[in-house]
Design an enzyme around this catalytic site. Structure first.
Site, mmCIF file in Angstrom:
data_model
loop_
_atom_site.group_PDB
_atom_site.id
_atom_site.type_symbol
_atom_site.label_atom_id
_atom_site.label_comp_id
_atom_site.label_asym_id
_atom_site.label_seq_id
_atom_site.Cartn_x
_atom_site.Cartn_y
_atom_site.Cartn_z
ATOM 1 N N GLU A 1 -1.222 1.697 0.439
ATOM 2 C CA GLU A 1 -1.379 3.124 0.125
ATOM 3 C C GLU A 1 -2.722 3.343 -0.535
ATOM 4 O O GLU A 1 -3.485 4.207 -0.191
ATOM 5 C CB GLU A 1 -0.352 3.516 -0.928
ATOM 6 C CG GLU A 1 0.985 3.817 -0.457
ATOM 7 C CD GLU A 1 1.841 4.230 -1.628
ATOM 8 O OE1 GLU A 1 2.987 4.565 -1.369
ATOM 9 O OE2 GLU A 1 1.389 4.250 -2.799
ATOM 10 N N VAL A 7 0.301 -0.052 -7.413
ATOM 11 C CA VAL A 7 -0.793 0.143 -8.360
ATOM 12 C C VAL A 7 -0.449 -0.515 -9.695
ATOM 13 O O VAL A 7 0.689 -0.883 -9.932
ATOM 14 C CB VAL A 7 -1.086 1.659 -8.584
ATOM 15 C CG1 VAL A 7 -1.962 2.195 -7.480
ATOM 16 C CG2 VAL A 7 0.191 2.448 -8.698
ATOM 17 N N GLY A 8 -1.432 -0.654 -10.573
ATOM 18 C CA GLY A 8 -1.169 -1.176 -11.905
ATOM 19 C C GLY A 8 -1.758 -2.544 -12.115
ATOM 20 O O GLY A 8 -2.350 -3.140 -11.214
HETATM 21 N N1 COA Z 1 13.555 -1.643 -19.495
HETATM 22 C C1 COA Z 1 13.069 -0.604 -20.190
HETATM 23 N N2 COA Z 1 11.772 -0.302 -20.259
HETATM 24 C C2 COA Z 1 10.919 -1.107 -19.592
HETATM 25 C C3 COA Z 1 11.348 -2.217 -18.867
HETATM 26 C C4 COA Z 1 12.729 -2.478 -18.836
HETATM 27 N N3 COA Z 1 13.214 -3.508 -18.157
HETATM 28 N N4 COA Z 1 10.287 -2.822 -18.315
HETATM 29 C C5 COA Z 1 9.208 -2.103 -18.678
HETATM 30 N N5 COA Z 1 9.600 -1.071 -19.453
HETATM 31 C C6 COA Z 1 8.749 -0.064 -20.053
HETATM 32 C C7 COA Z 1 7.503 -0.619 -20.682
HETATM 33 O O1 COA Z 1 7.749 -1.076 -21.988
HETATM 34 C C8 COA Z 1 6.596 0.596 -20.662
HETATM 35 O O2 COA Z 1 7.019 1.482 -21.675
HETATM 36 P P1 COA Z 1 6.017 2.438 -22.472
HETATM 37 O O3 COA Z 1 5.530 3.424 -21.456
HETATM 38 O O4 COA Z 1 6.869 3.036 -23.525
HETATM 39 O O5 COA Z 1 4.934 1.525 -22.973
HETATM 40 C C9 COA Z 1 6.958 1.241 -19.325
HETATM 41 O O6 COA Z 1 8.268 0.766 -18.992
HETATM 42 C C10 COA Z 1 6.035 0.868 -18.193
HETATM 43 O O7 COA Z 1 5.934 -0.526 -18.161
HETATM 44 P P2 COA Z 1 4.593 -1.287 -17.770
HETATM 45 O O8 COA Z 1 4.840 -2.742 -17.930
HETATM 46 O O9 COA Z 1 3.434 -0.668 -18.475
HETATM 47 O O10 COA Z 1 4.590 -0.959 -16.245
HETATM 48 P P3 COA Z 1 3.516 -0.720 -15.130
HETATM 49 O O11 COA Z 1 2.390 0.162 -15.551
HETATM 50 O O12 COA Z 1 3.191 -2.019 -14.505
HETATM 51 O O13 COA Z 1 4.446 0.146 -14.134
HETATM 52 C C11 COA Z 1 6.369 0.759 -12.904
HETATM 53 C C12 COA Z 1 5.663 -0.349 -13.683
HETATM 54 C C13 COA Z 1 7.608 0.155 -12.249
HETATM 55 C C14 COA Z 1 6.755 1.897 -13.816
HETATM 56 C C15 COA Z 1 5.345 1.284 -11.816
HETATM 57 O O14 COA Z 1 4.898 0.217 -11.034
HETATM 58 C C16 COA Z 1 5.971 2.312 -10.898
HETATM 59 O O15 COA Z 1 6.014 3.494 -11.227
HETATM 60 N N6 COA Z 1 6.519 1.860 -9.743
HETATM 61 C C17 COA Z 1 7.196 2.724 -8.801
HETATM 62 C C18 COA Z 1 6.262 3.307 -7.803
HETATM 63 C C19 COA Z 1 5.545 2.268 -7.019
HETATM 64 O O16 COA Z 1 6.004 1.154 -6.844
HETATM 65 N N7 COA Z 1 4.381 2.642 -6.526
HETATM 66 C C20 COA Z 1 3.549 1.800 -5.703
HETATM 67 C C21 COA Z 1 4.085 1.777 -4.327
HETATM 68 S S1 COA Z 1 2.905 1.603 -3.135
#
Ligand code: COA
Length: 499
Positions: A289, A265-266
């Protein structure tokens, strides 16, 4: 209305107000609820439970869901102190904060494991299954709403069942579900799915009406989120990925219509699917999913033939159009239990192309998807591991830098491991693509630095790599235990990974 939605005669005298239904919940119970990426979760009874919490009752409930659920359930139960333990995935700020402050116990787990753990009895007894439905059949069978998740397994295993019939969810959803529950070992048999669109079960959750102790009517809608606009980085990643897939087709490693797609998602996941609309690919299949907006767009554009998932996570602005035109989609979409949508056996058999998002990736291809700086829980691993480990192609996308370039998403060593180097095939950042297949760790490191790393961090990463190659006595996966996490340490101390 009541007649169409509640067709089981014996249940008509079990219709009650949410506050009455909330009285079935006793201290220390384990509750299994519907809901997946916040779609199809119960709302009215959790809000009534929260009222008990506000009055100072301590129920200490264990809450097991399909995946993330909305504010009415996760947010309210945590804020009112009703929730003590939580499985298997969440995206709610209040829950996240409570997890990180150590106030609730959370086990972040593979989403395909949860249903079988319930069936194996690893969580103990499920006291109550609380599930949202669009209707209950004459025989007590429950017709789920916008998700299936673990609902069928909770209904199968729970002592008592409470159903929330949500009239904001259209009855037209009846027929879109396919419920199938594998037996436990040693009696488990092959799951007979060889194509994403195959139906193998019933279109309702079988349930003996005697188990249903309460039926509650509500019209509170799912609180899904708007999809973030597609930014430049997401566009670049989508375009790199599509170019990569085109080459795989040229090399005859993928058929012209690719293989069934899974996408997380996202915004990036959405951008990749959106990018496919403009691409030359046709007759695409989705086995994922979550069915989100972009999957509908692909169907509208005549690019995707079918989408199988466990939930409809459609943004609020797209939802009305989806429901108004549901007839158009009905034979092109299907919702299965997460035990089936995320099942390793099927993922491997269908040859899924799995596309998930990483928080950070290291030189050798290990991926952290869940814990920022090694210990701050974000959401959880979700289904990413189910797909990554078993896919035909496992792809991770991430922007190469975060927090205004103060963080490199490519680091010497990830600060938390969700997906190991053994499971990750392709890394995509806005800088480019690293194809890790068949490469030794040292070769992977060079490929990742060269293709995926932001220019600000290329030199420092090369410096680390050359340093460990020179000074580590073992040359297979060379590391300096002193320096491997020094970038994270520096960020925590100074606010930047840069020297
Ligand atoms: N180190 C530290 N922080 C980081 C980072 C890194 N390398 N990369 C991103 N971040 C931070 C961002 O700055 C953001 O922080 P904030 O909440 O303070 O703004 C946060 O992490 C989320 O980043 P964002 O770019 O908005 O991510 P996203 O909405 O695209 O989500 C995941 C990325 C990985 C968190 C999300 O995809 C997830 O939860 N994945 C695991 C579950 C999954 O894959 N589900 C689907 C499977 S079917």
């Amino acid at each position: 209305m009541l007649k169409e939605r509640l067709r089981c005669e014996v249940l008509k005298n079990r219709v009650m107000e949410p506050e009455q239904a909330a009285q079935f919940f006793k201290k220390g119970m384990t509750i299994g609820t519907s809901g997946f990426t916040p779609a199809g979760y119960p709302k009215a009874v959790p809000l009534a439970l929260a009222k008990r919490g506000k009055k100072g009752e301590k129920l200490d409930l264990t809450i097991i869901t399909g995946a993330s659920v909305g504010e009415e359930l996760d947010g309210e139960l945590v804020k009112t102190g009703i929730m003590k333990r939580r499985y298997p995935y969440q995206t709610n700020k209040a829950v996240r904060d409570a997890i990180n402050q150590g106030k609730i116990e959370y086990e972040d787990m593979h989403l395909s494991h949860t249903p079988q753990w319930v069936k194996y009895g690893f969580f103990g007894k499920i006291d109550i299954a609380l599930v949202e439905a669009v209707a209950i059949r004459e025989d007590g069978g429950i017709i789920p709403s916008t998700s299936v998740g673990n609902s069928n397994v909770f209904v199968e295993m729970a002592d008592k069942v409470i159903v929330e019939i949500n009239t904001s969810q259209p009855l037209a959803l009846e027929g879109v579900h396919d419920i199938y529950s594998p037996k436990n070992p040693p009696n488990r048999e092959p799951i007979p799915i060889t194509k994403p669109h195959q139906r193998i079960g019933t279109n309702y959750i079988p349930c003996n009406p005697k188990k249903i102790v309460a039926v509650v009517f509500t019209d509170i809608p799912d609180k899904t989120r708007e999809v973030a606009p597609i930014d430049e980085n997401a566009k670049k990643m989508a375009s790199h990925l599509i170019e990569f897939l085109k080459k795989e087709v040229e090399l005859k490693r993928l058929p012209k219509n690719l293989l069934p797609l899974q996408s997380g998602v996202g915004s990036v996941a959405n951008a990749v699917l959106a990018g496919l609309i403009e691409s030359e690919f046709e007759d695409l299949m989705i086995y994922s999913e979550v069915i989100q907006d972009a999957a509908l767009d692909l169907i509208d554009a005549g690019k995707a033939k079918f989408a199988s998932g466990t939930s409809f996570t459609i943004s609020p602005s797209r939802l009305k159009n989806f429901y108004d035109n549901f007839d158009k989609y009905k034979d092109k979409v299907l919702l299965r239990p997460q035990e089936i949508s995320n099942n390793p056996e099927i993922i491997r058999r269908l040859g899924i192309i799995a596309m998930n998002t990483a928080i950070e990736v290291d030189l050798y291809g290990n991926v952290n998807s869940s814990n920022i700086m090694g210990s701050r829980m974000m959401n959880g691993i979700g289904g990413s591991g189910d797909f990554t480990r078993n896919a035909y192609l496992s792809i991770f996308t991430t922007v190469s830098v975060a927090k205004n370039r103060k963080i490199s998403s490519i680091v010497p060593m990830v600060s938390h491991h969700d997906h190991t180097e053994h499971d990750v095939d392709i890394i995509v950042t806005e800088q480019g693509v690293a194809d890790l297949r068949g490469l030794s760790p040292k070769e992977r490191a060079k490929t990742i630095i060269e293709n995926c790393t932001h220019p600000d961090y290329k030199e420092p990463l090369l410096e680390y790599y050359h340093d460990v190659m020179k000074n580590c006595i073992y040359k297979h996966t060379p590391h300096s235990l002193e320096k491997a996490l020094s970038w994270h340490k520096r960020f925590l101390e100074t606010g930047t990974m840069k020297k």
